[in-house]
Enzyme design. Structure first.
Site, short mmCIF file in Angstrom:
data_model
loop_
_atom_site.label_atom_id
_atom_site.label_comp_id
_atom_site.label_asym_id
_atom_site.label_seq_id
_atom_site.Cartn_x
_atom_site.Cartn_y
_atom_site.Cartn_z
N GLU A 136 10.40 -6.47 0.33
CA GLU A 136 10.92 -5.49 -0.52
C GLU A 136 10.33 -5.39 -1.95
O GLU A 136 9.91 -6.63 -2.26
CB GLU A 136 12.52 -5.67 -0.72
CG GLU A 136 13.30 -5.39 0.45
CD GLU A 136 13.28 -4.04 0.64
OE1 GLU A 136 14.09 -3.43 -0.44
OE2 GLU A 136 13.20 -3.41 1.56
N ARG A 137 10.02 -4.38 -2.74
CA ARG A 137 9.57 -4.55 -4.23
C ARG A 137 10.90 -4.99 -4.79
O ARG A 137 11.98 -4.88 -4.66
CB ARG A 137 9.40 -3.12 -4.70
CG ARG A 137 8.24 -2.52 -4.04
CD ARG A 137 7.89 -1.04 -4.19
NE ARG A 137 7.01 -0.37 -3.68
CZ ARG A 137 6.97 0.18 -2.19
NH1 ARG A 137 8.50 0.29 -2.02
NH2 ARG A 137 6.06 0.67 -1.59
N LYS B 60 15.55 6.43 4.00
CA LYS B 60 15.81 5.37 4.89
C LYS B 60 16.82 4.29 4.24
O LYS B 60 17.59 4.07 4.94
CB LYS B 60 14.63 4.58 5.47
CG LYS B 60 13.35 5.37 6.32
CD LYS B 60 12.39 4.36 6.90
CE LYS B 60 11.48 3.76 5.77
NZ LYS B 60 10.53 4.76 4.97
#
Length: 462
Positions: free
Chosen positions: A190-191, A164
């Protein structure tokens, strides 16, 4: 925020009486409106809250937009007099910001005299414009089978590890290179590792100068993850209204926005609804999606990555998001396992533009013929696995052979991965894709091997 000079100009509204994780209860002399931004000062830092509930005549429940470690009862709370606002300026392009519009890239803060409310209303219907045709991306499988709509909304659905984020980066590259537009990237939950890699790869790909990235990371308060999409969208609206360009608004990942809303709903004491989601799910998704629209000033085209829990497309969160989309691109783990990248499932992906009156007769007929070949091949896969391809009729053998070549032809190397794959990225015009697919279906490339069709641009390229 370290600058506390503005606190002296703010009225005191009350004090903190309770702290429950990211939720604080504030005793107020006058109840602030819902969504009002309040703040307190502690440990040389200004902490912001957003009002979500009125408990009684003098108590409000708010969600913090920072970590709450160290907050205590009795701290003085100030009223900012408005909902959360972000500084907007054309100099925001090329920057990495947080939910408050503060820099995360170690560069100086944005200098701006204009601030925008992240809760602003959508443009009135009289100002909105409808969709205006296809937005070519140069990605063969997308342009052919599930074309993007200029000014529309596209969803990339898939589980973890199917590509993705790479596809999102390629879209940003395409808008920058083909349409000379600008992009706003909203990183929701988000990491930190992912955010850093994405930022570096955008710089390496040469598209960061036309891109603004706004991050609300996974380790931050649910209030940040819930509102960072609105903060990024505020910048997209500003760029649409001031630059009058094609603005690509990318959100990765919308499912984490829903999760943050569910977390906040539980903290506020609401009863969960279907499958444990918040009862306000449909409204919250609509509040975000309805602001993504094009006006006479410019167009916002949206690409939203959506994690699909347990690959279940009937999940209530996925269904709520699906109802707002014009194009649905489903990424398949099965395709990825075969080395087919981008791993788009050509039979499950669709677009509301797939109509011969919009696409034109030629594009529509070629897309349908490609789908028919791939669908027939999928029907015959079990028979081939059990009995072998020699048991098929002559016509079916030709269809299978051409479908397998089409499947490989619809792969292509991406510009944003050129440094990793050592393959030069290619962009293929739609007209060339149609010509190549017509030739495949007519049997002009029956003499080629499948490998000769794999990971290349157009068939005319040597």
């Amino acid at each position: 925020m370290d600058n506390t000079a503005f606190l002296e100009t703010l009225p005191i509204i009350g004090t903190i009486t309770e702290v429950h994780g990211p939720v604080v209860i504030i005793e107020c002399s006058v109840l602030p409106p819902l969504h009002q931004a309040l703040c307190t000062y502690f440990n040389q830092t200004v902490y912001f809250f957003e009002v979500h509930q009125h408990l009684d005549e003098h108590h409000a429940r708010a969600i913090t937009l920072h970590g709450t470690a160290g907050l205590s009862r009795g701290l003085t709370v100030y009223d900012t007099g408005a909902p959360l606002r972000v500084p907007v300026t054309e100099a925001c392009l090329g920057r990495l910001l947080n939910i408050f519009g503060e820099p995360l890239d170690s560069l100086p803060p944005l200098v701006s005299t204009e601030f925008r409310n992240i809760h602003s209303k959508p443009q009135p219907l009289s100002e909105a414009t409808g969709i205006s045709g296809i937005l070519p991306t140069g990605i063969k499988v997308i342009d052919l089978l599930c074309p993007f709509i200029k000014g529309g909304k596209t969803g990339l659905f898939g589980g973890a590890g199917v590509g993705k984020t790479v596809l999102v980066m390629e879209f940003i590259h395409a808008v920058s290179a083909i349409h000379k537009g600008v992009s706003v990237f909203a990183g929701v939950g988000e990491r930190i590792r992912e955010a850093h890699e994405l930022w570096r790869e955008m710089q390496d790909a040469g598209v960061m100068s036309d891109t603004l990235m706004v991050f609300g990371q996974m380790d931050e308060s649910p209030g940040v993850r819930f509102r960072v999409g609105l903060s990024a969208l505020t910048y997209a609206e500003y760029l649409r209204d001031t630059l009058h360009k094609e603005v690509l608004f990318v959100m990765d990942n919308v499912f984490r926005f829903v999760q943050a809303g569910s977390e906040i709903s539980s903290l506020l004491g609401r009863m969960p609804a279907t499958v444990g989601y918040q009862p306000t799910l449909i409204t919250e998704v609509a509040e975000l999606e309805d602001r993504i629209l094009s006006t006479r000033q410019g167009a916002i085209t949206s690409v939203q990555a959506v994690y699909v829990p347990a690959d279940d497309m009937t999940d209530p969160a996925v269904s709520a998001i699906l109802s707002h989309l014009d194009t649905t691109v489903i990424l398949s783990r099965d395709q990825a396992s075969k080395g087919i990248y981008p791993a788009v499932d050509p039979l499950r992906s669709s677009s509301k533009l797939m109509d011969k009156h919009i696409l034109g007769v030629r594009h529509y007929n070629v897309a349908e013929a490609v789908r028919e070949h791939l669908a027939r091949y999928r029907e015959l896969e079990d028979i081939i696995a059990m009995l072998g391809i020699d048991e098929l009729s002559e016509i079916d053998r030709k269809i299978v052979m051409r479908a397998r070549k089409l499947q490989r032809y619809l792969t292509q190397p991406f510009s944003v991965l050129a440094q990793h794959t050592k393959q030069v990225g290619v962009s293929v015009p739609l007209e060339q894709t149609l010509t190549d697919c017509e030739a495949f279906i007519a049997g002009d490339y029956d003499h080629l091997s499948e490998q000769q069709c794999y990971m290349r641009g157009s068939m005319q390229d040597s």
